[in-house]
Design an enzyme around this catalytic site. Structure first.
Site, PDB file in Angstrom:
ATOM      1  N   ASN A   1      52.807  68.937 -35.419  1.00 46.63           N
ATOM      2  CA  ASN A   1      53.502  68.046 -36.328  1.00 46.63           C
ATOM      3  C   ASN A   1      52.511  67.544 -37.366  1.00 46.63           C
ATOM      4  O   ASN A   1      51.496  66.962 -37.012  1.00 46.63           O
ATOM      5  CB  ASN A   1      54.088  66.883 -35.521  1.00 46.63           C
ATOM      6  CG  ASN A   1      54.785  65.865 -36.388  1.00 46.63           C
ATOM      7  OD1 ASN A   1      54.673  65.871 -37.597  1.00 46.63           O
ATOM      8  ND2 ASN A   1      55.508  64.976 -35.751  1.00 46.63           N
ATOM      9  N   ALA A   2      52.799  67.750 -38.618  1.00 53.57           N
ATOM     10  CA  ALA A   2      51.917  67.287 -39.685  1.00 53.57           C
ATOM     11  C   ALA A   2      52.730  66.662 -40.796  1.00 53.57           C
ATOM     12  O   ALA A   2      52.582  67.006 -41.957  1.00 53.57           O
ATOM     13  CB  ALA A   2      51.068  68.447 -40.203  1.00 53.57           C
TER      14      ALA A   2
ATOM     15  N   GLY B   1      53.086  63.153 -41.156  1.00 50.41           N
ATOM     16  CA  GLY B   1      52.702  61.785 -41.452  1.00 50.41           C
ATOM     17  C   GLY B   1      52.667  60.911 -40.219  1.00 50.41           C
ATOM     18  O   GLY B   1      52.617  61.397 -39.101  1.00 50.41           O
ATOM     19  N   LEU B   2      52.681  59.624 -40.436  1.00 49.15           N
ATOM     20  CA  LEU B   2      52.511  58.657 -39.355  1.00 49.15           C
ATOM     21  C   LEU B   2      53.801  57.896 -39.045  1.00 49.15           C
ATOM     22  O   LEU B   2      53.762  56.774 -38.581  1.00 49.15           O
ATOM     23  CB  LEU B   2      51.396  57.668 -39.713  1.00 49.15           C
ATOM     24  CG  LEU B   2      50.033  58.292 -39.957  1.00 49.15           C
ATOM     25  CD1 LEU B   2      49.029  57.233 -40.395  1.00 49.15           C
ATOM     26  CD2 LEU B   2      49.538  59.019 -38.725  1.00 49.15           C
TER      27      LEU B   2
ATOM     28  N   CYS C   1      42.718  60.691 -40.244  1.00 49.29           N
ATOM     29  CA  CYS C   1      43.815  60.708 -41.211  1.00 49.29           C
ATOM     30  C   CYS C   1      43.566  59.620 -42.245  1.00 49.29           C
ATOM     31  O   CYS C   1      43.285  58.480 -41.888  1.00 49.29           O
ATOM     32  CB  CYS C   1      45.141  60.473 -40.495  1.00 49.29           C
ATOM     33  SG  CYS C   1      46.552  60.533 -41.599  1.00 49.29           S
TER      34      CYS C   1
ATOM     35  N   ASN D   1      43.636  59.065 -33.645  1.00 47.75           N
ATOM     36  CA  ASN D   1      43.731  59.545 -35.015  1.00 47.75           C
ATOM     37  C   ASN D   1      42.854  58.690 -35.920  1.00 47.75           C
ATOM     38  O   ASN D   1      43.308  57.707 -36.488  1.00 47.75           O
ATOM     39  CB  ASN D   1      45.197  59.496 -35.457  1.00 47.75           C
ATOM     40  CG  ASN D   1      45.412  60.130 -36.804  1.00 47.75           C
ATOM     41  OD1 ASN D   1      44.469  60.419 -37.520  1.00 47.75           O
ATOM     42  ND2 ASN D   1      46.661  60.333 -37.158  1.00 47.75           N
TER      43      ASN D   1
END
Length: 85
Positions: A9-10, A12-13, A70, A67
């Site tokens: 999954n890329a 966002g947050l 990021c 994380n």
């Protein structure tokens, strides 16, 4: 992106927040036979620690991904883990 081992999954947050995740989503994940890793993020060290604390001992969580690489979108894209000399 689908991979032979699962999904990457890329996007966002986005998220519902760790308490809502543990209360509402985590129980539904129990029906899946897979290891669940929780992505830990925040704006401060205290926020990271709180997310990890809430996850500690929660059933079904196999591990945490911290994380820190990021970019922080609210602080000009600066990576949380960066130190400026």
């Amino acid at each position: 992106m689908e991979t032979p081992s699962g999904l990457l999954n890329a996007i966002g947050l986005q998220g519902v927040g760790i308490r809502a995740f543990v209360r509402d989503i985590l129980p539904r994940m129990a029906k899946h036979d897979t290891a669940l890793l929780v992505n830990v993020c925040g704006d401060t060290v205290d926020e990271y620690a709180e997310v990890a604390r809430v996850c500690d001992g929660a059933p079904g969580i196999a591990g945490l991904e911290v994380n820190i690489s990021c970019p922080n979108v609210k602080k000009g894209g600066m990576a949380f883990g960066a130190t400026r000399a």
